[in-house]
Design an enzyme around this catalytic site. Structure first.
Site, short mmCIF file in Angstrom:
data_model
loop_
_atom_site.label_atom_id
_atom_site.label_comp_id
_atom_site.label_asym_id
_atom_site.label_seq_id
_atom_site.Cartn_x
_atom_site.Cartn_y
_atom_site.Cartn_z
N GLU A 106 -1.21 -0.07 8.14
CA GLU A 106 -2.00 1.09 7.70
C GLU A 106 -1.89 1.26 6.18
OE1 GLU A 106 -4.32 2.92 8.00
OE2 GLU A 106 -4.09 4.57 9.40
N ASP A 107 -2.91 1.88 5.62
CA ASP A 107 -2.87 2.16 4.18
C ASP A 107 -1.99 3.37 3.88
OD1 ASP A 107 -4.67 3.87 5.45
OD2 ASP A 107 -6.34 3.46 4.12
N ASP A 110 -0.70 10.31 6.93
CA ASP A 110 -0.93 11.66 6.42
C ASP A 110 -0.54 12.65 7.53
OD1 ASP A 110 -2.20 13.41 4.46
OD2 ASP A 110 -3.96 13.47 5.74
N PHE A 159 -4.87 13.68 -3.16
CA PHE A 159 -5.80 12.71 -2.58
C PHE A 159 -5.85 11.48 -3.46
CE2 PHE A 159 -9.72 10.82 -1.11
CZ PHE A 159 -9.52 10.92 0.25
N ARG A 172 -12.55 1.78 -3.31
CA ARG A 172 -11.68 0.88 -2.55
C ARG A 172 -11.28 -0.35 -3.36
NH1 ARG A 172 -11.71 2.46 2.89
NH2 ARG A 172 -13.68 3.22 3.72
P1 IMP Z 1 -3.68 10.56 9.52
O1 IMP Z 1 -4.24 10.29 10.88
O2 IMP Z 1 -3.93 12.01 9.11
O3 IMP Z 1 -2.25 10.16 9.33
O4 IMP Z 1 -4.61 9.83 8.49
C1 IMP Z 1 -4.51 8.55 8.12
C2 IMP Z 1 -5.84 8.12 7.51
O5 IMP Z 1 -6.40 9.16 6.69
C3 IMP Z 1 -5.64 6.95 6.59
O6 IMP Z 1 -5.79 5.73 7.26
C4 IMP Z 1 -6.72 7.16 5.55
O7 IMP Z 1 -7.91 6.53 5.97
C5 IMP Z 1 -6.96 8.63 5.51
N1 IMP Z 1 -6.29 9.27 4.35
C6 IMP Z 1 -5.25 10.11 4.36
N2 IMP Z 1 -4.89 10.50 3.12
C7 IMP Z 1 -5.74 9.86 2.28
C8 IMP Z 1 -5.88 9.83 0.83
O8 IMP Z 1 -5.13 10.46 0.06
N3 IMP Z 1 -6.87 9.03 0.36
C9 IMP Z 1 -7.71 8.31 1.15
N4 IMP Z 1 -7.61 8.30 2.49
C10 IMP Z 1 -6.63 9.08 3.06
MG MG Z 2 -7.45 4.44 7.00
#
Ligand code: IMP
Ligand code: MG
Length: 187
Positions: A106-107, A110, A159, A172
């Protein structure tokens, strides 16, 4: 190395430089080599689209044999705010899942919803093992408890874009990770 893009003007601050990213991917790859030594079928599972750049760098640095695969999920539908819902847009179709050690790439983590949903999904699907690897972690934003097995760097609640991460499908291709100027998404 100096780099400039027409998008640099939208970046308030470089949070993770190309050099730092290189160090992080080298460190994580070495740990994967060690932990999965002797694994028969290690599958690096890239979560599209945000993880594609991290995946590309990481897989080149791992020296044990790996297979790669892809899933596409979406959790962000509303600008920079998570909607809390996970949609599988591209599923994993493997008949041999029970023989595979899956490492989800994963990138960023959050709220934690994407990775907790995915690990459960893959375990229920019968994978031999499931672990998670994220480049960035925003622990202050967690809504569900989740600790990734491999983690590049903890980042503040800002962000961020670049190195695969987008805002509205842009940024990206930036080779570093930067904090996006709030006026870009508050426009
Ligand atoms: P989660 O399900 O809330 O943990 O979200 C994970 C996904 O939210 C990541 O794979 C990203 O695609 C997106 N995401 C969360 N924070 C950021 C950010 O700061 N920049 C860009 N994408 C984000
Ligand atoms: Mg993502």
């Amino acid at each position: 190395m100096t780099y400039s893009s027409s998008l640099d003007k939208d970046i308030a601050k470089v949070l993770v430089s190309q050099e730092q990213i290189d160090e992080i991917t080298t460190r994580i790859a070495a740990q994967i080599d060690k932990d999965y030594e002797g694994a028969k079928r290690l599958v690096l599972l890239c979560i599209l689209k945000g993880s594609v750049v991290f995946m590309g760098d990481l897989m080149k640095k791992v020296s044990i044999p790996v297979e790669i695969d892809f899933m596409k999920v979406s959790s962000y539908h509303d600008g920079t705010k998570s909607t809390g819902r996970i949609n599988i847009i591209l599923d994993l179709h493997r008949k041999d899942l029970s023989e595979c050690d899956i490492l989800v790439i994963e990138d960023i983590i959050d709220s934690g919803r994407t990775l907790s949903y995915l690990t459960e999904y893959l375990r229920l699907g019968g994978a031999k093992s499931v672990k998670t690897c994220t480049l960035l972690d925003k622990p202050s934003r967690r809504e569900v408890e989740f600790t990734p097995d491999y983690r590049g760097l903890e980042v503040p609640d800002e962000f961020v874009v670049g190195y695969g991460l987008d805002y509205a499908e842009q940024y990206r291709a930036l080779p570093y990770i930067g904090i996006l100027k709030p006026e870009v998404y508050n426009k």
